[in-house]
Scaffold this motif. Sequence first.
Motif, PDB file in Angstrom:
ATOM      1  N   UNK A 261       5.215   1.872   6.167  1.00 49.66           N
ATOM      2  CA  UNK A 261       6.527   2.460   5.922  1.00 49.66           C
ATOM      3  C   UNK A 261       7.206   1.802   4.737  1.00 49.66           C
ATOM      4  N   UNK A 262       7.660   2.600   3.804  1.00 45.64           N
ATOM      5  CA  UNK A 262       8.418   2.096   2.652  1.00 45.64           C
ATOM      6  C   UNK A 262       9.792   2.744   2.692  1.00 45.64           C
ATOM      7  N   UNK A 263      10.835   1.916   2.742  1.00 47.79           N
ATOM      8  CA  UNK A 263      12.212   2.407   2.875  1.00 47.79           C
ATOM      9  C   UNK A 263      12.904   2.430   1.507  1.00 47.79           C
ATOM     10  N   UNK A 264      13.601   3.523   1.245  1.00 46.98           N
ATOM     11  CA  UNK A 264      14.365   3.667   0.000  1.00 46.98           C
ATOM     12  C   UNK A 264      15.679   4.371   0.285  1.00 46.98           C
ATOM     13  N   UNK A 265      16.709   3.946  -0.395  1.00 48.14           N
ATOM     14  CA  UNK A 265      17.996   4.620  -0.314  1.00 48.14           C
ATOM     15  C   UNK A 265      18.000   5.809  -1.262  1.00 48.14           C
ATOM     16  N   UNK A 266      18.692   6.863  -0.888  1.00 51.00           N
ATOM     17  CA  UNK A 266      18.782   8.050  -1.725  1.00 51.00           C
ATOM     18  C   UNK A 266      19.401   7.725  -3.074  1.00 51.00           C
ATOM     19  N   UNK A 267      20.368   6.808  -3.081  1.00 53.09           N
ATOM     20  CA  UNK A 267      21.044   6.468  -4.335  1.00 53.09           C
ATOM     21  C   UNK A 267      20.156   5.658  -5.277  1.00 53.09           C
ATOM     22  N   UNK A 268      19.040   5.168  -4.759  1.00 49.65           N
ATOM     23  CA  UNK A 268      18.119   4.384  -5.563  1.00 49.65           C
ATOM     24  C   UNK A 268      17.184   5.344  -6.312  1.00 49.65           C
ATOM     25  N   UNK A 269      17.243   5.383  -7.651  1.00 47.38           N
ATOM     26  CA  UNK A 269      16.400   6.325  -8.395  1.00 47.38           C
ATOM     27  C   UNK A 269      14.904   6.089  -8.163  1.00 47.38           C
ATOM     28  N   UNK A 270      14.551   4.870  -7.778  1.00 48.30           N
ATOM     29  CA  UNK A 270      13.168   4.543  -7.473  1.00 48.30           C
ATOM     30  C   UNK A 270      12.668   5.359  -6.281  1.00 48.30           C
ATOM     31  N   UNK A 271      13.606   5.793  -5.449  1.00 50.03           N
ATOM     32  CA  UNK A 271      13.258   6.550  -4.250  1.00 50.03           C
ATOM     33  C   UNK A 271      12.566   7.857  -4.584  1.00 50.03           C
ATOM     34  N   UNK A 272      12.762   8.348  -5.757  1.00 51.06           N
ATOM     35  CA  UNK A 272      12.243   9.673  -6.094  1.00 51.06           C
ATOM     36  C   UNK A 272      10.889   9.651  -6.780  1.00 51.06           C
ATOM     37  N   UNK A 273      10.565   8.635  -7.522  1.00 51.20           N
ATOM     38  CA  UNK A 273       9.346   8.668  -8.302  1.00 51.20           C
ATOM     39  C   UNK A 273       8.462   7.451  -8.110  1.00 51.20           C
ATOM     40  N   UNK A 274       9.011   6.289  -8.375  1.00 45.31           N
ATOM     41  CA  UNK A 274       8.221   5.061  -8.351  1.00 45.31           C
ATOM     42  C   UNK A 274       7.686   4.718  -6.967  1.00 45.31           C
ATOM     43  N   UNK A 275       8.380   5.161  -5.926  1.00 44.53           N
ATOM     44  CA  UNK A 275       7.981   4.801  -4.577  1.00 44.53           C
ATOM     45  C   UNK A 275       6.610   5.367  -4.207  1.00 44.53           C
ATOM     46  N   UNK A 276       6.241   6.487  -4.765  1.00 42.19           N
ATOM     47  CA  UNK A 276       4.927   7.076  -4.464  1.00 42.19           C
ATOM     48  C   UNK A 276       3.819   6.163  -4.996  1.00 42.19           C
ATOM     49  N   UNK A 277       3.952   5.737  -6.238  1.00 42.45           N
ATOM     50  CA  UNK A 277       2.977   4.797  -6.807  1.00 42.45           C
ATOM     51  C   UNK A 277       2.980   3.471  -6.070  1.00 42.45           C
ATOM     52  N   UNK A 278       4.156   3.037  -5.691  1.00 35.38           N
ATOM     53  CA  UNK A 278       4.313   1.775  -4.984  1.00 35.38           C
ATOM     54  C   UNK A 278       3.560   1.789  -3.653  1.00 35.38           C
ATOM     55  N   UNK A 279       3.745   2.823  -2.867  1.00 31.26           N
ATOM     56  CA  UNK A 279       3.102   2.865  -1.552  1.00 31.26           C
ATOM     57  C   UNK A 279       1.586   3.059  -1.674  1.00 31.26           C
ATOM     58  N   UNK A 280       1.154   3.766  -2.718  1.00 33.80           N
ATOM     59  CA  UNK A 280      -0.289   3.896  -2.961  1.00 33.80           C
ATOM     60  C   UNK A 280      -0.901   2.546  -3.346  1.00 33.80           C
ATOM     61  N   UNK A 281      -0.186   1.757  -4.145  1.00 33.52           N
ATOM     62  CA  UNK A 281      -0.654   0.407  -4.485  1.00 33.52           C
ATOM     63  C   UNK A 281      -0.760  -0.456  -3.232  1.00 33.52           C
ATOM     64  N   UNK A 282       0.222  -0.325  -2.352  1.00 31.49           N
ATOM     65  CA  UNK A 282       0.186  -1.099  -1.109  1.00 31.49           C
ATOM     66  C   UNK A 282      -1.047  -0.741  -0.279  1.00 31.49           C
ATOM     67  N   UNK A 283      -1.325   0.545  -0.177  1.00 32.00           N
ATOM     68  CA  UNK A 283      -2.488   0.997   0.593  1.00 32.00           C
ATOM     69  C   UNK A 283      -3.784   0.497  -0.047  1.00 32.00           C
ATOM     70  N   UNK A 284      -3.847   0.557  -1.365  1.00 30.97           N
ATOM     71  CA  UNK A 284      -5.036   0.076  -2.094  1.00 30.97           C
ATOM     72  C   UNK A 284      -5.274  -1.403  -1.802  1.00 30.97           C
ATOM     73  N   UNK A 285      -4.217  -2.198  -1.868  1.00 31.13           N
ATOM     74  CA  UNK A 285      -4.342  -3.636  -1.619  1.00 31.13           C
ATOM     75  C   UNK A 285      -4.704  -3.925  -0.168  1.00 31.13           C
TER      76      UNK A 285
END
Length: 168
Positions: free
Chosen positions: A84-108
């Motif tokens: 689970x990766x939590x993001x606030x709606x007001x955080x612009x990272x919530x819309x784009x970067x979080x997808x790459x971030x969670x995929x990196x976590x799964x890879x690791x």
Amino acid sequence: MKQHTSPIIIKDKTISTLEKVSLNSKEYNEDWIQDICYRSPNLLPVDEIEPTFAGMIPICRELAIESGAIDLIYVNEYGFLTIGECKLWRNPEARRKVVGQILDYAKDLAKWDYSKFEKKCLKARKENKKSLFEIIQEFYPEIEEASFIDNLQNNLKKGRFLLTIIGD
């Protein structure tokens, strides 16, 4: 004619009116979301997304891995892991970067074996549990240890995880 009302909570004959919170409010943060989801994993509709991962048990928060820290780790009795990766709606990272971030976590995470996963989860959990199996066994007393460990090891090796992005 437009009609609306504020939602209410009724508990023990007490009525509380919910009030709208601005998206710019600093009152609620990602830690707040993490805490709610960790304490109440049934809030996440995992059964509807992928029933194989249902019955998840919160294992730890802020699991340190090579590419950062996973907000939430859940495991069910069959050794299926949910990230689970939590993001606030007001955080612009919530819309784009979080997808790459969670995929990196799964890879690791897919590079780990059961022993490393257990050791790191217990460290992140900050409790005096002897094993990951003991945590699972509290919820599923009839579970077989060897089967659970083999299943979890296999799911780590195959990178078989449910990736969830949780927002406010």
